[in-house]
Design an enzyme around this catalytic site. Structure first.
Site, short mmCIF file in Angstrom:
data_model
loop_
_atom_site.label_atom_id
_atom_site.label_comp_id
_atom_site.label_asym_id
_atom_site.label_seq_id
_atom_site.Cartn_x
_atom_site.Cartn_y
_atom_site.Cartn_z
N THR A 316 14.08 46.63 39.70
CA THR A 316 14.89 46.97 40.87
C THR A 316 14.87 45.83 41.88
OG1 THR A 316 14.44 49.34 40.61
CG2 THR A 316 15.19 48.61 42.76
N TRP A 319 16.81 42.93 40.43
CA TRP A 319 18.26 43.19 40.46
C TRP A 319 18.85 42.77 41.80
CZ3 TRP A 319 21.29 46.23 43.68
CH2 TRP A 319 22.60 46.45 43.26
N HIS A 320 18.09 42.96 42.88
CA HIS A 320 18.62 42.63 44.20
C HIS A 320 18.75 41.14 44.43
CE1 HIS A 320 17.78 46.87 45.21
NE2 HIS A 320 18.66 46.69 46.17
N GLY A 321 17.98 40.35 43.75
CA GLY A 321 18.11 38.91 43.95
C GLY A 321 17.09 38.12 43.16
N PHE A 476 24.35 40.73 46.72
CA PHE A 476 23.65 41.14 45.52
C PHE A 476 24.60 41.31 44.35
CE2 PHE A 476 21.16 43.26 49.04
CZ PHE A 476 20.32 42.18 49.20
#
Length: 476
Positions: A316, A319-321, A476
């Site tokens: 998670t 996934w954001h960066g 993102f």
């Protein structure tokens, strides 16, 4: 193009809405898909071809997958292709930089790679495509054999660049047939306006203070400024992203689509587990259904459950960066959830005092982890934490508390805290009898319009003055 812009509100949305409803019903998907592609091309023309190629590959793979003998291998290939495309643009430079950090001390020549720009929305439309293939593999949905309909599912402009993540199986029937009556248009417009007000009138104003505080060099950051800017950012990210989700849900409703909710007052949560049931729900349930449960969920014993939990939250964060900040942010949430499972046993049982303590703990924990999310680097986050806890002596404060705080900001913070805590939901529940009476007289729509009209006017004035900034989740 962002929703809170003159180009969108004064040009794109009215023309798209008009074109959609003057088009015969059987061609409306084509009209909306064309408009959605134009919407994406407006902001990201150089990567339009990439998105269209991804659409073509996944469309054909889904049809092959539905009738394949070795379905597991084919779905693995499909998911792998999508992850490769996402990884090449979003994570390749990060991986090369970290690999060079290992190779250089060993005497090897560094790997030279030019960083690729990140296509807008690639994280979201890639997850849409993966869930589409996996649901077909699981027989939870059947492949769409109309290319236009599948294109519309991926490109539908309300959710294209920043979600929510909408499962194909949830709107499969709506892609084939849907109705958008006057009630849908009215309800959608009102929901959109509420989201616009969240973004423009609250999030953007708080962003000024948050950005000022987080831009102060670590050695010049006073404790009071650090806390004020963190409080503002905590509220800014909620009103920014939930405002976008409200706008997306409202826009979709205007065209006959029903999107799932994405936020449910997360700052009223009483545990971190409860927080993730309320925050960015489309993402958390995506990871639950396509990562956590396939790994075994909580069915393989306590240690395996915790391992699965950590995998999900590390992913998670990633996934954001593609930075260590986001990975540490995910790890922090994994740690907090682990502590709750092992030590605290999350839940809302207990007296009012215990629930209050739990709520305070969640707010403090979430705020402190937001530092990792917002800071530019791990070093920046470390300096910010030192300032928060008074462990650093500022050498000539660049920004002071007095220069940031004002009566207007104080009132705005109070309003934001009350709304984030669920005041609007409380008022709606308390006024249910009145709303029912107005609905019986067909006056509910008019009263709702009068209620949000001031917010629409003020939002329009702010946008006209150029007082807007891009949505946080666009990065993102």
């Amino acid at each position: 193009m962002v929703f809170s812009s003159i180009a969108f509100l004064g040009f794109f949305l009215p023309l798209t809405f008009l074109a959609y409803f003057v088009t015969p019903a059987r061609w409306r998907n084509s009209t909306l898909a064309t408009a959605s592609i134009l919407f994406y091309a407006w902001g990201e023309p150089r990567f339009l071809l990439l998105m269209l190629v991804s659409i073509g590959i996944n469309f054909r793979l889904a049809i092959w997958l539905d009738r394949a003998v070795n379905r597991k291998r084919l779905v693995a290939i499909g998911v792998g292709i999508n992850l490769f495309i996402l990884g090449a643009f979003k994570y390749a430079a990060f991986l090369v930089d970290n690999l060079n950090g290992v190779l250089l001390p060993l005497g090897f020549d560094p790997i030279v790679m030019r960083p690729l720009p990140l296509p807008i929305g690639i994280s979201f439309y890639t997850f849409h495509a993966i869930s589409y293939l996996v649901d077909i593999y699981r027989r939870n949905a059947s492949p769409n054999r109309r290319f236009v309909d599948y294109t519309l599912y991926i490109t539908l402009f309300p959710q294209l660049v920043a979600g929510p993540i909408v499962r194909y199986k949830d709107i499969q029937a709506q892609l084939a047939k849907r109705l958008a009556g006057l009630d849908d248009v009215t309800a959608g417009a009102l929901r959109f306006t509420m989201g616009l007000a969240k973004k423009v009138l609250i999030a953007n104003q708080l962003a000024v203070v948050a950005d000022a505080g987080f831009s102060v060099p670590g050695g010049q950051l006073a404790t009071s400024v650090a806390w004020l800017s963190l409080i503002c950012y905590t509220l800014q990210i909620y009103f920014d992203f939930s405002g976008y989700s409200d706008m997306a849900i409202g826009l979709a409703r205007m065209f006959g689509f029903r999107f799932p909710e994405n936020f449910n007052y997360p700052y009223s949560a009483s545990s971190m587990q409860d927080f993730w049931r309320r925050w960015h729900m489309s993402l958390s349930t995506w990871f639950r259904d396509y990562v956590y449960i396939p790994l075994g969920g909580n069915q393989l014993g306590g240690l395996r459950t915790l391992a699965n939990l950590w995998i999900v939250f590390l992913l998670t964060g990633f996934w954001h960066g593609a930075t260590w900040n986001f990975i540490l942010w995910g790890a922090a949430h994994g740690l907090l959830l682990t502590i709750e499972r092992v030590v605290l046993r999350s839940g809302v049982e207990g007296d009012t005092l215990r629930r209050g303590v739990r709520h305070a703990y969640v707010i403090c924990a979430v705020m402190l982890t937001w530092v990792l999310f917002r800071a530019d680097s791990i070093e920046h986050a470390g300096q910010f934490y030192l300032a928060l806890f008074g462990l650093a002596q500022p050498d000539g404060a660049a920004v002071t508390f007095a220069s940031l705080y004002s009566t207007h900001l104080g009132l705005l913070l109070l309003l934001a805290i009350v709304l984030a805590g669920g005041a609007f939901r409380y008022l709606v529940n308390a006024g249910a009898p009145l709303i029912a009476a107005l609905r019986a007289r067909s006056l509910d729509g008019l009263c709702a319009a009068l209620f949000v009209a001031p917010a629409l006017i003020l939002s329009g004035m702010s946008i006209a003055l150029g007082q807007y900034n891009p949505f946080i989740y666009f990065r993102f």
